[in-house]
Design a protein around this motif. Structure first.
Motif, PDB file in Angstrom:
ATOM      1  N   PHE A 257     -37.285  17.034  17.750  1.00 42.25           N
ATOM      2  CA  PHE A 257     -37.694  15.741  18.324  1.00 42.25           C
ATOM      3  C   PHE A 257     -37.825  15.759  19.842  1.00 42.25           C
ATOM      4  O   PHE A 257     -38.519  14.927  20.427  1.00 42.25           O
ATOM      5  CB  PHE A 257     -36.656  14.658  17.970  1.00 42.25           C
ATOM      6  CG  PHE A 257     -36.641  14.268  16.508  1.00 42.25           C
ATOM      7  CD1 PHE A 257     -37.599  14.745  15.629  1.00 42.25           C
ATOM      8  CD2 PHE A 257     -35.664  13.407  16.017  1.00 42.25           C
ATOM      9  CE1 PHE A 257     -37.583  14.385  14.288  1.00 42.25           C
ATOM     10  CE2 PHE A 257     -35.642  13.028  14.680  1.00 42.25           C
ATOM     11  CZ  PHE A 257     -36.594  13.527  13.819  1.00 42.25           C
ATOM     12  N   CYS A 258     -37.129  16.667  20.525  1.00 42.87           N
ATOM     13  CA  CYS A 258     -36.988  16.636  21.992  1.00 42.87           C
ATOM     14  C   CYS A 258     -38.328  16.568  22.707  1.00 42.87           C
ATOM     15  O   CYS A 258     -39.270  17.293  22.385  1.00 42.87           O
ATOM     16  CB  CYS A 258     -36.222  17.883  22.446  1.00 42.87           C
ATOM     17  SG  CYS A 258     -36.054  18.001  24.227  1.00 42.87           S
ATOM     18  N   GLN A 259     -38.392  15.680  23.703  1.00 47.24           N
ATOM     19  CA  GLN A 259     -39.629  15.520  24.461  1.00 47.24           C
ATOM     20  C   GLN A 259     -39.893  16.721  25.359  1.00 47.24           C
ATOM     21  O   GLN A 259     -41.026  16.967  25.765  1.00 47.24           O
ATOM     22  CB  GLN A 259     -39.558  14.220  25.268  1.00 47.24           C
ATOM     23  CG  GLN A 259     -39.672  13.005  24.347  1.00 47.24           C
ATOM     24  CD  GLN A 259     -38.940  11.770  24.861  1.00 47.24           C
ATOM     25  OE1 GLN A 259     -38.157  11.857  25.801  1.00 47.24           O
ATOM     26  NE2 GLN A 259     -39.204  10.634  24.228  1.00 47.24           N
ATOM     27  N   GLN A 260     -38.840  17.471  25.691  1.00 48.19           N
ATOM     28  CA  GLN A 260     -39.011  18.687  26.487  1.00 48.19           C
ATOM     29  C   GLN A 260     -39.241  19.900  25.582  1.00 48.19           C
ATOM     30  O   GLN A 260     -39.481  21.002  26.082  1.00 48.19           O
ATOM     31  CB  GLN A 260     -37.753  18.986  27.325  1.00 48.19           C
ATOM     32  CG  GLN A 260     -37.158  17.807  28.039  1.00 48.19           C
ATOM     33  CD  GLN A 260     -38.044  17.356  29.186  1.00 48.19           C
ATOM     34  OE1 GLN A 260     -38.769  18.149  29.757  1.00 48.19           O
ATOM     35  NE2 GLN A 260     -38.002  16.068  29.488  1.00 48.19           N
ATOM     36  N   GLY A 261     -39.090  19.701  24.290  1.00 51.83           N
ATOM     37  CA  GLY A 261     -39.268  20.814  23.363  1.00 51.83           C
ATOM     38  C   GLY A 261     -38.102  21.776  23.338  1.00 51.83           C
ATOM     39  O   GLY A 261     -38.212  22.882  22.803  1.00 51.83           O
ATOM     40  N   THR A 262     -36.972  21.388  23.927  1.00 49.62           N
ATOM     41  CA  THR A 262     -35.851  22.319  24.012  1.00 49.62           C
ATOM     42  C   THR A 262     -34.579  21.809  23.355  1.00 49.62           C
ATOM     43  O   THR A 262     -33.651  22.580  23.146  1.00 49.62           O
ATOM     44  CB  THR A 262     -35.482  22.577  25.494  1.00 49.62           C
ATOM     45  OG1 THR A 262     -35.204  21.316  26.103  1.00 49.62           O
ATOM     46  CG2 THR A 262     -36.615  23.266  26.229  1.00 49.62           C
ATOM     47  N   GLY A 263     -34.522  20.531  23.046  1.00 46.11           N
ATOM     48  CA  GLY A 263     -33.262  19.932  22.613  1.00 46.11           C
ATOM     49  C   GLY A 263     -32.376  19.732  23.824  1.00 46.11           C
ATOM     50  O   GLY A 263     -31.177  19.989  23.800  1.00 46.11           O
ATOM     51  N   CYS A 264     -33.009  19.257  24.919  1.00 47.65           N
ATOM     52  CA  CYS A 264     -32.368  19.215  26.240  1.00 47.65           C
ATOM     53  C   CYS A 264     -31.086  18.385  26.290  1.00 47.65           C
ATOM     54  O   CYS A 264     -30.159  18.689  27.021  1.00 47.65           O
ATOM     55  CB  CYS A 264     -33.358  18.674  27.255  1.00 47.65           C
ATOM     56  SG  CYS A 264     -33.777  16.934  26.992  1.00 47.65           S
ATOM     57  N   GLY A 265     -31.018  17.326  25.504  1.00 41.09           N
ATOM     58  CA  GLY A 265     -29.834  16.478  25.543  1.00 41.09           C
ATOM     59  C   GLY A 265     -29.993  15.284  26.487  1.00 41.09           C
ATOM     60  O   GLY A 265     -29.194  14.352  26.449  1.00 41.09           O
ATOM     61  N   ASP A 266     -31.011  15.317  27.339  1.00 41.15           N
ATOM     62  CA  ASP A 266     -31.174  14.246  28.331  1.00 41.15           C
ATOM     63  C   ASP A 266     -32.304  13.275  28.011  1.00 41.15           C
ATOM     64  O   ASP A 266     -32.268  12.122  28.436  1.00 41.15           O
ATOM     65  CB  ASP A 266     -31.447  14.850  29.718  1.00 41.15           C
ATOM     66  CG  ASP A 266     -30.239  15.620  30.225  1.00 41.15           C
ATOM     67  OD1 ASP A 266     -29.116  15.152  29.957  1.00 41.15           O
ATOM     68  OD2 ASP A 266     -30.429  16.679  30.842  1.00 41.15           O
ATOM     69  N   CYS A 267     -33.306  13.738  27.289  1.00 37.38           N
ATOM     70  CA  CYS A 267     -34.463  12.856  27.053  1.00 37.38           C
ATOM     71  C   CYS A 267     -34.077  11.762  26.041  1.00 37.38           C
ATOM     72  O   CYS A 267     -33.043  11.846  25.375  1.00 37.38           O
ATOM     73  CB  CYS A 267     -35.660  13.659  26.568  1.00 37.38           C
ATOM     74  SG  CYS A 267     -35.474  14.267  24.892  1.00 37.38           S
ATOM     75  N   ALA A 268     -34.942  10.759  25.948  1.00 35.95           N
ATOM     76  CA  ALA A 268     -34.637   9.626  25.068  1.00 35.95           C
ATOM     77  C   ALA A 268     -34.496  10.084  23.619  1.00 35.95           C
ATOM     78  O   ALA A 268     -33.604   9.624  22.899  1.00 35.95           O
ATOM     79  CB  ALA A 268     -35.739   8.580  25.186  1.00 35.95           C
ATOM     80  N   ALA A 269     -35.359  11.022  23.193  1.00 31.88           N
ATOM     81  CA  ALA A 269     -35.320  11.472  21.793  1.00 31.88           C
ATOM     82  C   ALA A 269     -33.994  12.153  21.487  1.00 31.88           C
ATOM     83  O   ALA A 269     -33.359  11.877  20.471  1.00 31.88           O
ATOM     84  CB  ALA A 269     -36.486  12.420  21.513  1.00 31.88           C
ATOM     85  N   CYS A 270     -33.553  13.052  22.374  1.00 31.60           N
ATOM     86  CA  CYS A 270     -32.277  13.752  22.150  1.00 31.60           C
ATOM     87  C   CYS A 270     -31.126  12.758  22.072  1.00 31.60           C
ATOM     88  O   CYS A 270     -30.243  12.875  21.222  1.00 31.60           O
ATOM     89  CB  CYS A 270     -32.005  14.753  23.279  1.00 31.60           C
ATOM     90  SG  CYS A 270     -32.952  16.272  23.124  1.00 31.60           S
ATOM     91  N   ARG A 271     -31.157  11.783  22.982  1.00 35.90           N
ATOM     92  CA  ARG A 271     -30.055  10.824  23.002  1.00 35.90           C
ATOM     93  C   ARG A 271     -30.022   9.986  21.725  1.00 35.90           C
ATOM     94  O   ARG A 271     -28.961   9.667  21.200  1.00 35.90           O
ATOM     95  CB  ARG A 271     -30.141   9.937  24.252  1.00 35.90           C
ATOM     96  CG  ARG A 271     -29.676  10.679  25.516  1.00 35.90           C
ATOM     97  CD  ARG A 271     -29.204   9.712  26.569  1.00 35.90           C
ATOM     98  NE  ARG A 271     -30.218   8.696  26.856  1.00 35.90           N
ATOM     99  CZ  ARG A 271     -31.175   8.837  27.793  1.00 35.90           C
ATOM    100  NH1 ARG A 271     -31.223   9.920  28.526  1.00 35.90           N
ATOM    101  NH2 ARG A 271     -32.046   7.889  27.989  1.00 35.90           N
TER     102      ARG A 271
HETATM  103 ZN   LIG Z   1     -34.565  16.390  24.832  1.00 37.18          ZN
END
Ligand SMILES: [Zn+2]
Length: 322
Positions: free
Chosen positions: A51-65
């Motif tokens: 789902f991550c908007q950065q494509g990484t599972g960054c943890g910071d984007c809205a999707a990860c949260r």
């Molecule tokens: Zn993310």
């Protein structure tokens, strides 16, 4: 929860990461292995990476949260309703999956304890697995995959998860929780490769509770009828923790047996109770210890069959103090 923050399971992480980056994720996975070792965390890490908007599972984007807070509109969970997963729950899930994803590239459904799918629910789910669509991903989690319909198992990519290595678990406990080595040794011995057990509600039971329980148990004598019945009553009332309590007793008698055979302290569980082990071991013979271990085993099997708990525990205690 990112892939990187999951401890252990490196091969599984790699496989999922590579499938994701080459756009070859299966439409359905079955994560199988003992409970409490991180299958659910891995499913959430995968959802985040997808789902991550950065494509990484960054943890910071809205999707990860949203994944972390379990409120992503394209992420669904199915859990047993009582003792089983029922067909209505699968129908609801199928209806959800039939809509286009709202925010993410695909919809993900996590089915926890998939072995609890009842027959009708399993057959309904089979329909979805037989006609996969590109924008859905089903992740089933199960500690008893053999209890699943064979037709379900054959339509998923199966990914086995093993218990966390004891050494690894111990390192994590010492580093992250600042637990001393003796406690970490006891926790990892009793937790049997499960993080949930080592860190969850069992932690207190395994450290403090264990000492109290063993103190009461070893204080009983064949003549102490009333204390024995009182102790049995107290244990039987604790339905939820009773299996773990019996594991503690079992570990103690196994320690006594190992001590009898002169094995090193490192192989024992209760290394903080060496005085007690020394004292009690001198009163037992190999055959009496084997008899007590077999009594514990019998009681565990009886309790799994829903016998009268209090009676079963009373009989057990009588055999343990004999
Ligand atoms: Zn993310």
């Amino acid at each position: 929860m990112t892939f990187a923050s999951i401890i252990g399971h490196d091969r599984q992480k790699d496989l999922l990461r590579r499938a994701l980056s080459s756009d070859r994720l299966s439409h359905a996975y079955l994560f199988e292995g003992p409970s409490g070792i991180g299958k659910r965390l891995m499913a959430l890490a995968l959802a985040r990476a997808v789902f991550c908007q950065q494509g990484t599972g960054c943890g910071d984007c809205a999707a990860c949260r949203k994944v972390d807070h379990h409120n992503h509109p394209d992420l669904h969970f199915v859990e047993a309703d009582g003792s089983s997963i029922k067909i209505e729950q699968i129908r609801t899930m199928q209806k959800e999956l039939s809509y286009r994803p709202l925010e993410a590239p695909k919809k993900i459904c996590v089915i926890d304890d998939a072995e609890k799918l009842n027959l009708a629910a399993g057959n309904a789910l089979l329909k979805t697995l037989e006609e996969p669509t590109a924008n859905t991903l089903i992740i089933m989690l199960s500690a008893q995959p053999d209890a699943l319909l064979i037709t379900i198992r054959s339509r998923c990519q199966r990914l086995p998860f093993a218990r966390i290595e004891r050494k690894r678990l111990m390192e994590v406990l010492c580093e992250q929780l600042a637990i001393d080595e003796t406690e970490a040794h006891i926790l990892t011995s009793l937790a049997n490769g499960s993080f949930k057990k080592a860190l969850g509600k069992d932690r207190e039971l395994y450290i403090e509770g264990r000492r109290d329980l063993l103190k009461t148990l070893t204080g009983l004598t064949p003549g102490s009828v009333l204390p024995l019945f009182n102790f049995a009553e107290k244990l039987a009332q604790n339905k939820e923790l009773l299996p773990e309590i019996l594991e503690i007793f079992q570990a103690f008698y196994r320690d006594l047996l190992l001590y009898h055979y002169g094995r090193s302290e490192n192989e024992l569980v209760n290394i903080d109770l060496m005085n007690k082990i020394h004292r009690v071991a001198s009163e037992e013979s190999t055959s009496s210890l084997l008899g007590k271990l077999s009594a514990l085993d019998q009681t565990r099997r009886q309790l799994a069959r829903n016998v009268n708990r209090q009676l079963a525990v009373e009989v057990l205690l009588m055999r343990l103090v004999a």
